[in-house]
Write a protein that holds these residues in place. Structure first.
Motif, PDB file in Angstrom:
ATOM      1  N   ALA A  57       4.135  68.203  58.309  1.00  0.00           N
ATOM      2  CA  ALA A  57       5.104  68.160  59.414  1.00  0.00           C
ATOM      3  C   ALA A  57       5.563  69.545  59.818  1.00  0.00           C
ATOM      4  O   ALA A  57       5.979  69.762  60.962  1.00  0.00           O
ATOM      5  CB  ALA A  57       6.300  67.308  59.025  1.00  0.00           C
ATOM      6  N   VAL A  58       5.509  70.519  58.874  1.00  0.00           N
ATOM      7  CA  VAL A  58       5.970  71.866  59.202  1.00  0.00           C
ATOM      8  C   VAL A  58       5.120  72.481  60.309  1.00  0.00           C
ATOM      9  O   VAL A  58       5.647  73.127  61.239  1.00  0.00           O
ATOM     10  CB  VAL A  58       5.953  72.760  57.943  1.00  0.00           C
ATOM     11  N   VAL A  59       3.821  72.289  60.252  1.00  0.00           N
ATOM     12  CA  VAL A  59       2.913  72.928  61.222  1.00  0.00           C
ATOM     13  C   VAL A  59       3.235  72.504  62.656  1.00  0.00           C
ATOM     14  O   VAL A  59       3.460  73.353  63.531  1.00  0.00           O
ATOM     15  CB  VAL A  59       1.445  72.637  60.861  1.00  0.00           C
ATOM     16  N   PRO A  60       3.270  71.192  62.978  1.00  0.00           N
ATOM     17  CA  PRO A  60       3.620  70.829  64.361  1.00  0.00           C
ATOM     18  C   PRO A  60       5.054  71.211  64.724  1.00  0.00           C
ATOM     19  O   PRO A  60       5.337  71.537  65.883  1.00  0.00           O
ATOM     20  CB  PRO A  60       3.421  69.308  64.402  1.00  0.00           C
ATOM     21  N   ALA A  61       5.965  71.189  63.751  1.00  0.00           N
ATOM     22  CA  ALA A  61       7.353  71.561  64.045  1.00  0.00           C
ATOM     23  C   ALA A  61       7.440  73.019  64.478  1.00  0.00           C
ATOM     24  O   ALA A  61       8.169  73.365  65.420  1.00  0.00           O
ATOM     25  CB  ALA A  61       8.242  71.312  62.827  1.00  0.00           C
ATOM     26  N   VAL A  76      16.847  72.433  68.926  1.00  0.00           N
ATOM     27  CA  VAL A  76      17.039  71.968  67.562  1.00  0.00           C
ATOM     28  C   VAL A  76      15.729  71.768  66.819  1.00  0.00           C
ATOM     29  O   VAL A  76      15.748  71.380  65.643  1.00  0.00           O
ATOM     30  CB  VAL A  76      17.840  70.658  67.568  1.00  0.00           C
ATOM     31  N   ASP A  77      14.581  72.009  67.445  1.00  0.00           N
ATOM     32  CA  ASP A  77      13.330  72.001  66.689  1.00  0.00           C
ATOM     33  C   ASP A  77      13.380  73.062  65.591  1.00  0.00           C
ATOM     34  O   ASP A  77      12.740  72.920  64.543  1.00  0.00           O
ATOM     35  CB  ASP A  77      12.138  72.266  67.615  1.00  0.00           C
ATOM     36  N   LEU A  78      14.151  74.141  65.843  1.00  0.00           N
ATOM     37  CA  LEU A  78      14.314  75.177  64.822  1.00  0.00           C
ATOM     38  C   LEU A  78      14.998  74.589  63.578  1.00  0.00           C
ATOM     39  O   LEU A  78      14.660  74.945  62.445  1.00  0.00           O
ATOM     40  CB  LEU A  78      15.136  76.340  65.385  1.00  0.00           C
ATOM     41  N   ILE A  79      15.957  73.679  63.792  1.00  0.00           N
ATOM     42  CA  ILE A  79      16.625  73.052  62.660  1.00  0.00           C
ATOM     43  C   ILE A  79      15.631  72.215  61.864  1.00  0.00           C
ATOM     44  O   ILE A  79      15.693  72.151  60.625  1.00  0.00           O
ATOM     45  CB  ILE A  79      17.804  72.185  63.139  1.00  0.00           C
ATOM     46  N   ALA A  80      14.693  71.568  62.565  1.00  0.00           N
ATOM     47  CA  ALA A  80      13.687  70.773  61.863  1.00  0.00           C
ATOM     48  C   ALA A  80      12.870  71.654  60.935  1.00  0.00           C
ATOM     49  O   ALA A  80      12.617  71.296  59.772  1.00  0.00           O
ATOM     50  CB  ALA A  80      12.774  70.090  62.886  1.00  0.00           C
ATOM     51  N   VAL A  81      12.451  72.824  61.438  1.00  0.00           N
ATOM     52  CA  VAL A  81      11.662  73.737  60.606  1.00  0.00           C
ATOM     53  C   VAL A  81      12.487  74.208  59.411  1.00  0.00           C
ATOM     54  O   VAL A  81      12.012  74.225  58.268  1.00  0.00           O
ATOM     55  CB  VAL A  81      11.176  74.932  61.442  1.00  0.00           C
ATOM     56  N   LEU A  82      13.752  74.612  59.656  1.00  0.00           N
ATOM     57  CA  LEU A  82      14.600  75.108  58.571  1.00  0.00           C
ATOM     58  C   LEU A  82      14.856  74.042  57.512  1.00  0.00           C
ATOM     59  O   LEU A  82      14.871  74.326  56.312  1.00  0.00           O
ATOM     60  CB  LEU A  82      15.924  75.609  59.146  1.00  0.00           C
ATOM     61  N   SER A  83      15.072  72.798  57.960  1.00  0.00           N
ATOM     62  CA  SER A  83      15.335  71.740  56.980  1.00  0.00           C
ATOM     63  C   SER A  83      14.100  71.421  56.151  1.00  0.00           C
ATOM     64  O   SER A  83      14.197  71.190  54.938  1.00  0.00           O
ATOM     65  CB  SER A  83      15.842  70.481  57.692  1.00  0.00           C
TER      66      SER A  83
END
Length: 785
Positions: A57-61, A76-83
């Motif tokens: 999931a990290v790659v597409p995020a 907030v896609d940045l938050i997805a990567v950070l989480s």
């Protein structure tokens, strides 16, 4: 690409529908495999599976973040990567796998919602025809649609989509026009009637004479607009981006504060988890695209979400008159004849000459003559002078139809015709034989049946200023404004004047401009939102408009505004509620009461909830729904048809009164007797049937048995006046003449009944008959008198 080719799907576009489900399958498999390994006691394998799912999931995020940066948007896609990275760094591998599954699931749900909402536009393009069957003599050949020329005779088989605009050659065509109008009821078109491309032949084979090429036909214009629909990024979505710009630093600051206060990175990760992915950016696009889809099903093509959102904020509506508020199809309201001539002869010779004229008034005169079954002759040496009319020879006589200089109007009957035209705000077409005025045809462009009801709906929808712009004279324009209750009317305007008026309104508020003619294109472009009435192929008005009503119906505009308001309200509601729930969850996580794994499940539940709520925009507003049984709709259509058949009956009442004014002689008595017979045989049975059949059936959809009470009272008054006229007829027949003492009361009854019936017909048509949602039915000039 030809105008009717569907939108091509190439490369990534073909793979896109499978990308989100594939990501969901991979992450779900990793989560499930890790769970089985954990249950088997193989913890290292379980962690490995969960780490693999998280990395998947990290790659597409990261790709989504990069794509946002390219559009100068950091959401907030940045938050997805950070989480995701955070769960890996603190060893919360199960939480990371859960986030990955929920992130992929949310994306899949959003993609499916978007595709579902867009499928109507896709179907619209995919059903476009590619070929046409052209008849040449006794041979029928299949040709590419681009080869169709104006005047070609095309064969339309059962089930075929009509390829171009044209007119039925002969016979009757049974058509399914649902693709254009949104209504599933079949309609019939007789020989000579216009047929628009994009409708489906639901009956037997028929032929049309093409009146436009494929590129200039109605359906081509709709397809062209559909390709552009949803291409714009709606302001409400950009508003969501602005909200996200505030939400992102709040989430990061709260996560940092939780980490600093507790010294635990796990709390920071938990905060980021419940902020991922923010429903703000999921709900708004889904609601807007859902609204676009619903609008397309209602016969409204909206170029993009921007126009949809702007329409939802509109407060001022500016309208053209001809073709927008009126039907744009003049009708003959009366035929006047000079002494020694008859109205029938005047209409017949006028229509015979007008057969060769393309003018809209000429078409109305010819249609009126054919409707009365008159046999027309073919004129010779016809010459048309633009702005003045047409002249030709009939049986060695020169017949001219058109304008007449003021100095030529000398006879009393002719001066009376001028007065009548002024009083009725009607156009006057003089009929001259060998240079002498022989008759006159009065024509009017009637109001659309839905006009008054639509104006009331628009005000309820939030439009607080209604303005009409027209190039027509002041008198008819003012009359329309009075009938419809408009706030302001501007008459005798040039196209440049219309633009200036629209700009002035736009400076005050978000302004919608509605028009249908080429001369309306500049004003449509000047408005905040331009709306074109009827998708007439490649006309300038359709090209300049942001919204096109594919059906030539004014009430579709009110539908579009209702849909826009509802879609925008749902989008903002979904985003705001989702944000609030996420913020609350973030606070709980910051205090350590919500671990990352549980937070991931909770956040995805929030996302699913707001997306499902946004999908409500696909459905209509229950508050505006008027449920009506099929038999009630059939009753409405039946009585609407009877109204059209009874127009001549109303005119006979007025005609008998006019004769009585001239002299109470035998001709007047015969006319009054005939009018009373017509009342007894046709009008009164119609009114009694409405009272006993229609009005009780309307009680349920109108949610009140009292909704028709005033109409019932009017029925009683109609009956009273008809009975009073009957008494006068009986007395006159006994005496053999109309007595002098009867004249005043009889005139009051006749004129009063004429006015009452005319008003009653208009009220029923506006209040009840428009509920059938049929195509616009042209009504007589009574609607404006």
């Amino acid at each position: 690409m030809t105008p009717l080719e569907p939108l091509p799907v190439r490369g990534w576009g073909r793979l896109r529908p499978f990308a989100e489900p594939a990501l969901l399958a991979v992450t779900a498999t990793c989560l499930a495999a890790g769970g089985l390994a954990w249950l088997a006691g193989v913890v290292r394998l379980a962690n490995g599976c969960w780490i693999a799912g998280t990395l998947a999931a990290v790659v597409p995020a990261v790709a989504w973040v990069v794509a946002g940066l390219r559009r100068k948007r950091l959401g907030v896609d940045l938050i997805a990567v950070l989480s995701l990275v955070g769960t890996l760094s603190v060893g919360e591998y199960l939480a990371g796998a859960l986030i990955a599954v929920m992130l992929a699931g949310g994306r899949t749900l959003e993609a499916r919602a978007t595709r579902r909402a867009s499928r109507d536009l896709r179907r619209l393009m995919e059903r476009a025809p590619r070929h046409a069957s052209r008849r040449v003599g006794a041979r029928v050949e299949t040709i590419p649609l681009t080869d169709v020329k104006v005047g070609d005779v095309l064969v339309v088989r059962r089930g075929d989509v009509v390829p171009v605009d044209g007119r039925v050659v002969d016979g009757t065509a049974v058509l399914d026009e649902s693709a254009l109008t949104g209504e599933s009821r079949l309609v019939e078109r007789s020989g000579g009637e216009a047929v628009r491309s994009g409708v489906v032949n639901a009956g037997n084979v028929f032929e049309i004479a093409s009146s436009a090429t494929a590129a200039d036909s109605t359906y081509a214009g709709i397809v062209r607009l559909a390709r552009e629909a949803a291409a714009d990024n709606a302001p409400v979505v950009r508003l969501a981006d602005r909200w996200a710009a505030y939400f992102l630093p709040v989430a990061l600051l709260l996560a940092a504060a939780a980490w600093i206060a507790s010294g635990s990175a796990v709390r920071a990760v938990a905060v980021l988890v419940v902020a991922t992915p923010c429903p703000l950016l999921l709900a708004a696009p889904v609601a807007i695209v859902s609204g676009l889809s619903r609008a397309s099903r209602a016969g409204v093509i909206i170029r993009g979400g921007g126009a949809m959102e702007s329409l939802g904020r509109a407060r001022t509506l500016v309208m053209d008159k001809t073709g927008t508020l009126t039907a744009g199809r003049p009708i003959v309201v009366d035929v006047l004849a000079a002494p020694g001539a008859t109205p029938t002869d005047v209409l017949r010779i006028a229509a015979s000459v007008d057969q060769l004229s393309p003018h809209v008034l000429a078409e109305a005169i010819v249609s009126a003559a054919l409707a009365r079954g008159l046999q027309l002759s073919t004129p010779t040496d016809a010459v048309e002078t633009p702005g003045n009319g047409i002249a030709g020879k009939l049986n060695s006589h020169t017949v001219a139809v058109g304008k007449l200089p003021d100095e030529a109007v000398l006879e009393p009957w002719a001066r009376g015709a001028v007065s009548r035209a002024r009083l009725d705000n009607a156009a006057l077409a003089w009929v001259c034989v060998d240079g002498e005025p022989t008759g006159a045809v009065l024509l009017r462009d009637p109001l659309r049946r839905q006009a008054s009801r639509t104006m009331r709906r628009l005000r309820r929808a939030g439009i607080d200023r209604l303005v009409m712009l027209t190039g027509d004279r002041v008198e008819p324009a003012s009359e329309v404004g009075t009938v419809l209750g408009l706030d302001e009317v501007h008459a005798q305007l040039s196209p440049e004047d219309k633009v200036n008026a629209v700009l002035a309104e736009r400076d005050r508020a978000v302004t919608v401009m509605v028009g249908d003619g080429i001369n309306d294109a500049p004003a449509l472009a000047a408005a905040t939102i331009g709306v074109a009435m009827g998708a007439r192929g490649a006309t300038a008005s359709s090209e300049a408009a942001d919204i096109v009503l594919t059906a030539d119906r004014l009430d579709r505009l009110a539908d579009a505004i209702d849909i826009a308001h509802r879609s925008r309200r749902i989008a903002v509601q979904s985003a705001a509620v989702g944000m609030s729930m996420s913020l609350l969850a973030m606070v709980v996580a910051a205090f350590g009461w919500l671990p990352p794994a549980l937070g991931a499940v909770l956040q995805e539940g929030i996302d699913v909830a707001v997306i499902l709520n946004a999908l409500r925009a696909l459905r209509g507003d229950p508050a505006l729904d008027t449920t009506m049984r099929a038999d009630t709709r059939n009753l409405l259509r039946r009585f609407a048809g009877e109204h059209d058949e009874l127009r001549d009956a109303l005119e006979s009442i007025r005609a008998s009164a006019d004769l009585l004014v001239e002299a109470p002689d035998d001709e007047a008595l015969h006319a009054v007797v005939s009018a009373h017979a017509m009342l007894t045989d046709r009008v009164l049975p119609h009114e009694r049937a409405e009272e006993t059949e229609l009005y009780p059936a309307l009680a349920a959809p109108l949610r009140s048995g009292e909704a028709t009470a005033t109409m019932s009272r009017m029925h009683a008054e109609i009956q009273r006046l008809a009975d009073r006229i009957g008494v006068h007829v009986h007395l006159a027949q006994e005496a053999g003449r109309i007595e002098d003492g009867q004249v005043d009361d009889l005139l009051a009854c006749l004129y009063g009944l004429y006015a009452l019936l005319r008003l009653h017909f208009v009220q029923e048509e506006e209040n009840y008959f428009t509920l059938t949602q049929d195509d616009d039915v042209v009504v007589s000039a009574d609607a404006l008198r």
